[in-house]
Design an enzyme around this catalytic site. Structure first.
Site, PDB file in Angstrom:
ATOM      1  N   CYS A   2      -4.404   0.823  -7.703  1.00 27.57           N
ATOM      2  CA  CYS A   2      -5.026   0.749  -9.010  1.00 27.57           C
ATOM      3  C   CYS A   2      -6.209  -0.193  -8.974  1.00 27.57           C
ATOM      4  CB  CYS A   2      -4.036   0.353 -10.098  1.00 27.57           C
ATOM      5  SG  CYS A   2      -4.403  -1.129 -10.996  1.00 27.57           S
ATOM      6  N   ARG A  27      -8.621   3.206  -5.014  1.00 25.26           N
ATOM      7  CA  ARG A  27      -7.347   2.498  -5.193  1.00 25.26           C
ATOM      8  C   ARG A  27      -6.360   3.255  -6.081  1.00 25.26           C
ATOM      9  NH1 ARG A  27      -8.260  -3.026  -3.933  1.00 25.26           N
ATOM     10  NH2 ARG A  27      -6.316  -3.546  -4.958  1.00 25.26           N
ATOM     11  N   TRP A  75      -2.875   4.312 -10.377  1.00 23.90           N
ATOM     12  CA  TRP A  75      -2.030   4.994  -9.389  1.00 23.90           C
ATOM     13  C   TRP A  75      -0.617   4.798  -9.900  1.00 23.90           C
ATOM     14  CZ3 TRP A  75       1.921   3.677  -5.939  1.00 23.90           C
ATOM     15  CH2 TRP A  75       2.214   4.648  -4.973  1.00 23.90           C
ATOM     16  N   ASN A  99      -1.985  -4.140 -12.510  1.00 22.18           N
ATOM     17  CA  ASN A  99      -1.788  -3.557 -11.185  1.00 22.18           C
ATOM     18  C   ASN A  99      -0.506  -4.170 -10.613  1.00 22.18           C
ATOM     19  OD1 ASN A  99      -3.426  -4.155  -7.978  1.00 22.18           O
ATOM     20  ND2 ASN A  99      -1.951  -2.603  -8.534  1.00 22.18           N
ATOM     21  N   GLY A 100       0.428  -3.327 -10.219  1.00 25.47           N
ATOM     22  CA  GLY A 100       1.665  -3.849  -9.658  1.00 25.47           C
ATOM     23  C   GLY A 100       2.874  -3.219 -10.316  1.00 25.47           C
ATOM     24  N   GLU A 483      -0.277   9.336  14.656  1.00 26.10           N
ATOM     25  CA  GLU A 483      -1.453   9.135  13.802  1.00 26.10           C
ATOM     26  C   GLU A 483      -2.088  10.488  13.470  1.00 26.10           C
ATOM     27  OE1 GLU A 483      -2.529   6.974  11.979  1.00 26.10           O
ATOM     28  OE2 GLU A 483      -4.629   7.423  11.666  1.00 26.10           O
ATOM     29  N   LYS A 487      -2.513  11.948   9.717  1.00 29.00           N
ATOM     30  CA  LYS A 487      -3.809  12.387   9.158  1.00 29.00           C
ATOM     31  C   LYS A 487      -3.690  13.774   8.569  1.00 29.00           C
ATOM     32  CE  LYS A 487      -5.265   9.487   9.021  1.00 29.00           C
ATOM     33  NZ  LYS A 487      -5.282   8.096   9.092  1.00 29.00           N
ATOM     34  N   GLU A 490      -1.530  13.780   5.366  1.00 33.88           N
ATOM     35  CA  GLU A 490      -2.181  13.073   4.259  1.00 33.88           C
ATOM     36  C   GLU A 490      -3.204  13.942   3.540  1.00 33.88           C
ATOM     37  OE1 GLU A 490      -2.906   8.363   4.972  1.00 33.88           O
ATOM     38  OE2 GLU A 490      -3.731   9.644   6.518  1.00 33.88           O
ATOM     39  N   HIS A 506      15.994  16.762  22.774  1.00 31.91           N
ATOM     40  CA  HIS A 506      17.123  16.128  22.082  1.00 31.91           C
ATOM     41  C   HIS A 506      17.232  16.576  20.627  1.00 31.91           C
ATOM     42  CE1 HIS A 506      17.930  13.615  25.514  1.00 31.91           C
ATOM     43  NE2 HIS A 506      16.640  13.307  25.568  1.00 31.91           N
ATOM     44  N   LYS A 605      -5.770   4.072  -1.644  1.00 32.05           N
ATOM     45  CA  LYS A 605      -6.026   3.130  -0.554  1.00 32.05           C
ATOM     46  C   LYS A 605      -5.594   1.736  -0.980  1.00 32.05           C
ATOM     47  CE  LYS A 605      -9.499   2.864   2.976  1.00 32.05           C
ATOM     48  NZ  LYS A 605      -8.781   3.693   3.949  1.00 32.05           N
TER      49      LYS A 605
HETATM   50  N1  GLU Z   1       3.047   0.061 -12.640  1.00 34.26           N
HETATM   51  C1  GLU Z   1       1.880   0.368 -13.406  1.00 34.26           C
HETATM   52  C2  GLU Z   1       1.873   1.823 -13.857  1.00 34.26           C
HETATM   53  O1  GLU Z   1       2.580   2.651 -13.333  1.00 34.26           O
HETATM   54  C3  GLU Z   1       0.607   0.031 -12.672  1.00 34.26           C
HETATM   55  C4  GLU Z   1       0.428   0.860 -11.452  1.00 34.26           C
HETATM   56  C5  GLU Z   1      -0.845   0.542 -10.737  1.00 34.26           C
HETATM   57  O2  GLU Z   1      -0.885  -0.493 -10.058  1.00 34.26           O
HETATM   58  O3  GLU Z   1      -1.771   1.388 -10.831  1.00 34.26           O
HETATM   59  O4  GLU Z   1       1.136   2.113 -14.758  1.00 34.26           O
END
Ligand code: GLU
Length: 610
Positions: A2, A27, A75, A99-100, A483, A487, A490, A506, A605
């Site tokens: 985020c 982000r 995110w 964010n978090g 890797e 890639k 992803e 195996h 990211k």
């Molecule tokens: N946990 C918050 C949400 O889901 C923030 C997520 C984030 O860091 O974008 O809105």
């Protein structure tokens, strides 16, 4: 994850906020929102599902303006990407971006509902807004005091900015587990998750440390540590050149970043070879004293960086003789582990803000390790600040979510580190010379690998309708296969797995049928004959093989076996070189499939959440 931006100025800041979150879109990009305090002192907010561009278009149709504001590109962790769940979240005159993850959000939500609050989102973040409002209404005080009372009630991680429309000249921001920087302007100050957001408006930054709270007005920034003591944090000048809109003529950041690898590696090598030795000028005598005591290496990293760590394990043990373990930081941080005697922790992270890696590093400090060394691409990152020693890769800004040049520069740095630590531990000088010679030709060899682009594009067509792909390798080409598979999954969303080729019999051999391409990393080395046997095992079961190999490894195209002959690769640097065609393969498959190459679904990211 985020992106957060905040701004306080004597002029309208909505453009700055939009440009800021646009630059932070890497982000998180499932929804976005912006809130400003308008001229009448009330909060105006616009939120949209989708990328920042949708928000920019919405605001172009319904312009809003104000001198103080906050913005967010999300995110989602809690609650789907909907308009209701998009930030900022509002509780009357309080607006918050976060964010978090607030881990105790359920109990806080129940408490706040009992107190009469109505929740409009499913997010964990909304509790911060209501709790701030409650604290203000019940106990009063300045916004700083209110936020100080709020954050002690939160469990989990946050980088948050709080705005109060009754006192719109002020933003309060708090950091615990998610990065935040303050950008210092003239008659304006800013807050962001990453300085990239603010480069158009300032080059002067203060990085907040864990537990910091700051008050930010247009003319003043005050920072308090977790005990509430006012502190002086260093102000740094950043001389970074970055234009988020500039793909340098390439269609995608990923392609640009793949093609930047020769230069990124050249820069990472620059100044490192002196007096016939590998030399890290940033590591002083004290560092050498520490490194010469090392008897064991513990590498901690996540995702692509973890794969770089796995390659390095082969190098440390085979070249320098130092024993080495590698573990996902996300596992290490949650288990009781026993440290070996005189063990050095090496952490790897592109951004230096990877939450799991930071937590693993912090845990390792309590577990009796000799010291820590970070390899990272961002100078002002938390990982660097928290480590005893640091080596900076010079990949330059990496925007594409799928990492490419950060990986190959990490490998370049790790190989130099293996050689220089090997010297401290009786590695023959001749071997160091050999490593240096190989590294010196590495940028040119990558240029040659990039000439394979068209050939890879042609084989990419074979993969687009496949559901599963297997990648095989032996030795240090096993993590390269991992890797390559990462890639592909992803960015093309094709299920891909990597196996050490010897493991095939195996279990995974049961999967082989003509519908599953098997991509094999087959350089000419001492494991080639063993690998050829594994290839035969696949052929005998009508498997569909794609062999990436040296021209002189003795393979020829036959039914069910396509050979991709690669340019010459010195054995020591071959793992770095063989990465490039796999990056190109993933890129072309994704391109033909029409997925979002630079911003693949569900990802972001700089993984700053747990
Ligand atoms: N946990 C918050 C949400 O889901 C923030 C997520 C984030 O860091 O974008 O809105």
């Amino acid at each position: 994850m985020c992106g957060i931006v905040g701004a306080v100025a004597l002029h309208d800041i909505s453009e700055i906020l939009l440009e800021g979150i646009n630059r932070l879109e890497y982000r998180g990009y499932d929804s976005a929102g912006l809130a400003v305090v308008g001229s009448r002192g009330h909060i105006q907010r616009i939120r949209c599902v989708g990328k920042v561009k949708t928000l920019i278009d919405a605001i172009a149709k319904n312009p809003i303006s104000g001198g103080t504001g906050i913005a967010h590109t999300r995110w989602a962790t809690h609650g789907e990407p909907t308009e209701q769940n998009a930030h900022p979240h509002i509780s009357k005159y309080i607006a918050v971006v976060h964010n978090g993850i607030i881990e105790n959000h359920q109990s806080l939500r129940s408490l706040l509902i009992d107190r009469g609050y109505e929740f409009t989102s499913e997010t964990d973040s909304e509790v911060i807004a209501h709790l701030t409002h409650w604290e203000q209404e019940q106990f009063g005080g300045s916004l700083l005091e209110v936020v100080q009372r709020v954050i002690v009630q939160l469990k989990g991680t946050y980088g948050a900015v709080v705005m109060d429309s009754i006192h719109p000249e002020l933003l309060v921001t708090a950091r615990s587990g998610s990065p935040l920087v303050i950008g210092c302007g003239i008659n304006a100050n800013f807050i962001a998750s990453d300085q990239l957001a603010l480069l158009p408006v300032t080059r002067h930054f203060i990085c907040l440390e864990e537990g910091d709270i700051a008050t930010v007005t247009h003319h003043q920034v005050k920072i308090f540590d977790r005990d509430g003591t006012i502190v002086d944090r260093a102000r740094i000048k950043v001389n970074m050149n970055y234009d988020a809109g500039d793909k340098g003529g390439y269609s995608h950041y990923m392609k640009k970043e793949i093609y930047e690898q020769p230069l990124a590696i050249k820069r990472t090598l620059e100044g490192r070879f002196r007096y016939g030795k590998i030399n890290f000028s940033e590591l002083d005598k004290k560092a050498n004293a520490l490194l010469s005591k090392v008897e064991h290496i513990q590498i901690l990293a996540c995702g692509t960086s973890y794969h770089a760590g796995m390659v390095a394990r082969y190098w440390f043990e085979s070249l320098s003789g130092l024993s080495c373990d590698v573990e996902s930081a996300s596992e290490f941080r949650y288990r009781k582990s026993a440290s070996r005697k005189n063990s050095l922790v090496i952490t790897l992270s592109q951004s230096g803000e990877t939450a799991d890696t930071l937590a693993a590093l912090r845990l390792s400090k309590k577990n009796g390790y000799l010291g820590s060394l970070a390899i990272c691409n961002v100078m002002s990152s938390s990982l660097l600040r928290d480590s005893d020693l640091a080596l900076i890769t010079k990949a330059g800004t990496e925007i594409c979510v799928a990492s490419t040049k950060a990986f190959t520069t990490q490998l370049t740095m790790l190989l130099m580190l293996v050689a220089s630590m090997g010297r401290l531990h009786d590695m023959p000088i001749k071997l160091e010379q050999e490593i240096m010679q190989a590294l010196q030709v590495l940028p040119a060899r990558i240029e040659q690998m990039l000439l394979m682009d068209l050939d890879i594009k042609n084989i990419a067509k074979d993969f687009i309708d496949k559901q599963h792909v297997l990648f095989l390798g032996r030795g240090e080409f096993y993590p390269i296969a991992m890797e390559g598979s990462l890639k592909l999954k992803e960015i093309s969303y094709i299920h891909a797995e990597a196996y050490a080729a010897g493991e095939l019999k195996h279990g995974p051999l049961a999967l082989i049928d003509p519908d599953i391409p098997v991509v094999v990393m087959a350089p000419k080395n001492n494991l080639l004959e063993k690998l050829k046997s594994n290839i035969e095992e696949v052929r005998a079961r009508s498997g569909l093989l794609y062999i990436f190999s040296d021209k002189d490894a003795g393979f020829t195209d036959t039914a069910g076996m396509k050979i991709i002959p690669l340019p010459h690769a010195e054995e020591i640097i071959a793992p770095i070189l063989y990465t490039v065609p796999l990056q190109l393969l993933a890129y072309h498959v994704a391109l033909i499939k029409g997925t979002d190459v630079d911003q693949p679904r569900n990802l972001a990211k700089s993984v700053t959440v747990d």
